[in-house]
Design an enzyme around this catalytic site. Structure first.
Site, PDB file in Angstrom:
ATOM      1  N   ARG A 106     -15.482   3.689   1.621  1.00 37.11           N
ATOM      2  CA  ARG A 106     -15.254   3.546   3.165  1.00 37.11           C
ATOM      3  C   ARG A 106     -16.704   4.283   4.161  1.00 37.11           C
ATOM      4  O   ARG A 106     -16.393   3.926   5.128  1.00 37.11           O
ATOM      5  CB  ARG A 106     -14.067   3.692   3.001  1.00 37.11           C
ATOM      6  CG  ARG A 106     -13.526   4.186   4.777  1.00 37.11           C
ATOM      7  CD  ARG A 106     -11.505   3.973   4.586  1.00 37.11           C
ATOM      8  NE  ARG A 106     -11.370   3.430   4.958  1.00 37.11           N
ATOM      9  CZ  ARG A 106     -10.082   3.052   3.585  1.00 37.11           C
ATOM     10  NH1 ARG A 106      -9.187   3.984   3.536  1.00 37.11           N
ATOM     11  NH2 ARG A 106      -9.665   1.965   3.570  1.00 37.11           N
ATOM     12  N   ASP A 120       0.819  -0.712  -0.344  1.00 35.26           N
ATOM     13  CA  ASP A 120       0.139   0.011  -0.049  1.00 35.26           C
ATOM     14  C   ASP A 120       0.733   1.970   0.034  1.00 35.26           C
ATOM     15  O   ASP A 120       1.520   1.029   0.368  1.00 35.26           O
ATOM     16  CB  ASP A 120      -1.462   0.077   1.816  1.00 35.26           C
ATOM     17  CG  ASP A 120      -2.310   0.694   1.408  1.00 35.26           C
ATOM     18  OD1 ASP A 120      -2.305   1.116  -0.082  1.00 35.26           O
ATOM     19  OD2 ASP A 120      -2.769   1.206   1.716  1.00 35.26           O
TER      20      ASP A 120
HETATM   21  P1  ADP Z   1      -8.144   1.435  -0.412  1.00 34.00           P
HETATM   22  O1  ADP Z   1      -7.686   0.129  -0.074  1.00 34.00           O
HETATM   23  O2  ADP Z   1      -8.247   2.163  -1.579  1.00 34.00           O
HETATM   24  O3  ADP Z   1      -8.103   2.322   1.172  1.00 34.00           O
HETATM   25  P2  ADP Z   1     -10.799  -0.247   0.909  1.00 34.00           P
HETATM   26  O4  ADP Z   1      -9.899  -1.388   0.158  1.00 34.00           O
HETATM   27  O5  ADP Z   1      -9.910  -0.793   2.093  1.00 34.00           O
HETATM   28  O6  ADP Z   1      -9.491   0.659  -0.002  1.00 34.00           O
HETATM   29  O7  ADP Z   1     -11.389  -0.069   1.400  1.00 34.00           O
HETATM   30  C1  ADP Z   1     -12.674   0.563   1.805  1.00 34.00           C
HETATM   31  C2  ADP Z   1     -13.724  -0.513   2.368  1.00 34.00           C
HETATM   32  O8  ADP Z   1     -14.957   0.154   1.805  1.00 34.00           O
HETATM   33  C3  ADP Z   1     -13.332  -1.629   2.684  1.00 34.00           C
HETATM   34  O9  ADP Z   1     -14.529  -1.590   4.089  1.00 34.00           O
HETATM   35  C4  ADP Z   1     -14.038  -2.422   1.814  1.00 34.00           C
HETATM   36  O10 ADP Z   1     -14.986  -3.173   2.590  1.00 34.00           O
HETATM   37  C5  ADP Z   1     -15.439  -1.391   1.062  1.00 34.00           C
HETATM   38  N1  ADP Z   1     -15.212  -0.960  -0.514  1.00 34.00           N
HETATM   39  C6  ADP Z   1     -14.340  -0.671  -0.989  1.00 34.00           C
HETATM   40  N2  ADP Z   1     -15.119  -1.152  -2.014  1.00 34.00           N
HETATM   41  C7  ADP Z   1     -16.047  -1.728  -2.037  1.00 34.00           C
HETATM   42  C8  ADP Z   1     -16.673  -2.022  -3.208  1.00 34.00           C
HETATM   43  N3  ADP Z   1     -16.342  -1.749  -4.578  1.00 34.00           N
HETATM   44  N4  ADP Z   1     -17.608  -3.352  -2.823  1.00 34.00           N
HETATM   45  C9  ADP Z   1     -18.111  -3.179  -1.564  1.00 34.00           C
HETATM   46  N5  ADP Z   1     -17.445  -2.761  -0.219  1.00 34.00           N
HETATM   47  C10 ADP Z   1     -16.176  -2.040  -1.197  1.00 34.00           C
END
Ligand code: ADP
Length: 332
Positions: free
Chosen positions: A221, A113
């Protein structure tokens, strides 16, 4: 202010980390929205599985909270492979990194990340590791110095970055697959909210989900966080687990989140540009000094959404507040 600020900022909090484990989609088919990206990942995964080869290295870029980490976990699940999770700032010394790389098995996924925040020394280790699954390191100094070559197992690196522009081009070029995640449409956010509500054991109707979705700044999120705050209000104000639209409105009003999903901090930024800088243009550094906030936070976390909804405009001379934003704030 801090409490309110946390709510709509898309950076991950400890509470998010706990819920995201239970709410995170497990399969590609559970991942809502970003249709083209999901279809492309599906093809890459199926092709790699048919050839019984590891996936090509992949880079995800886009604002925080849009699902980059979730996608890395989903891919490891779909590929039936193990995943090792780390982040650019966490790998301080090349030595730490050698340990991580040599522990990877064939087909494993290494998720990094904030890969744009990796140090230059660590980054240089990564080049041969990505390209030919080899690392060379020098032991001892002066006349006794020796280079030791180490063969790694073929692994897949998945990198995530909020700013692909900050990535050195030699690093960027070593990724076979590059995906940009964009803000979600309200309809997709409403589906994500409905699914999360089911998993959290609360009920809400389409109207309540749409109210939250409209204020979630295109970010899953934040959608999930606003859902949880609405659930708190439902429980305290009505003693029920059903979240009615009027409860969502009440929660948003109390949290000072407006119809566009802006909080006090967003409004403050816009007001500062309007009042102190006559609407702009103003450079990000000046803005960061006036607001006493890191320029990276403004650029990565606050600004992208204001640009997206057309409240800010980026020009070569700095940021400008638009007429649309003036009308929203009712400033002549
Ligand atoms: P990033 O890594 O881009 O910061 P995350 O993968 O940690 O984002 O996602 C943040 C939150 O949003 C998580 O709890 C995830 O479950 C939810 N989330 C993100 N995208 C989706 C999606 N397309 N469908 C369902 N839940 C999602």
């Amino acid at each position: 202010m801090d409490e309110v600020k946390r709510i709509v900022l898309n950076q991950e909090t400890d509470e998010d980390r706990v819920t995201s484990i239970s709410l995170r989609p497990e399969r590609l088919s559970d991942f809502i929205g970003q249709k083209d990206l999901v279809a492309n990942i599906r093809v890459a995964v199926d092709a790699a599985k048919q050839r019984q080869e590891p996936l090509e290295h992949m880079l995800f870029s886009g604002p925080p909270g849009l699902g980059k980490t979730s996608l890395a976990h989903i891919i490891s699940h779909e590929m039936n492979s193990r995943i090792t999770v780390t982040s650019g700032p966490a790998i301080e010394r090349a030595g730490d990194f050698i340990g991580i790389l040599t522990n990877l098995e064939a087909g494993d996924i290494l998720f990094i990340d904030e890969i744009h925040r990796m140090s230059k020394t660590v980054e240089e280790f990564l080049y041969p590791a990505m390209e030919s699954f080899k690392i060379d390191f020098v032991v001892d100094k002066g006349p006794y110095a020796k280079t030791i070559n180490f063969n790694l197992k073929p692994f897949t690196l998945i990198g995530a970055t909020t700013r692909s522009g900050l990535l050195a081009s030699p690093l960027r070029d070593r990724f076979g697959i590059f995906h940009h995640l964009d803000f979600y449409e309200p309809a997709d956010l409403a589906k994500i909210i409905m699914n999360a509500a089911r998993k959290l054991g609360v009920t809400l109707d389409n109207e309540a989900a749409a109210l939250i979705a409209a204020r979630a700044r295109g970010t899953p999120r934040i959608a999930i966080r606003l859902l949880k705050r609405s659930r708190d209000f439902a429980q305290v104000e009505t003693g029920k687990s059903a979240i009615e639209p009027k409860i969502v409105s009440l929660a948003m009003e109390r949290l000072k989140i407006d119809s566009q999903g802006l909080d006090e901090f967003d409004r403050k930024i816009l007001r500062v540009i309007l009042e102190n800088y006559n609407g702009g243009p103003v450079g990000i550094e000046a803005l960061s000094a006036t607001l006493n906030e890191e320029s990276d936070t403004i650029a990565d976390v606050v600004e992208p959404y204001l640009l997206k909804i057309g409240f800010l405009r980026r020009t070569s001379r700095g940021r400008e507040v638009t007429e649309k934003a003036r009308q929203h704030l009712l400033i002549p």
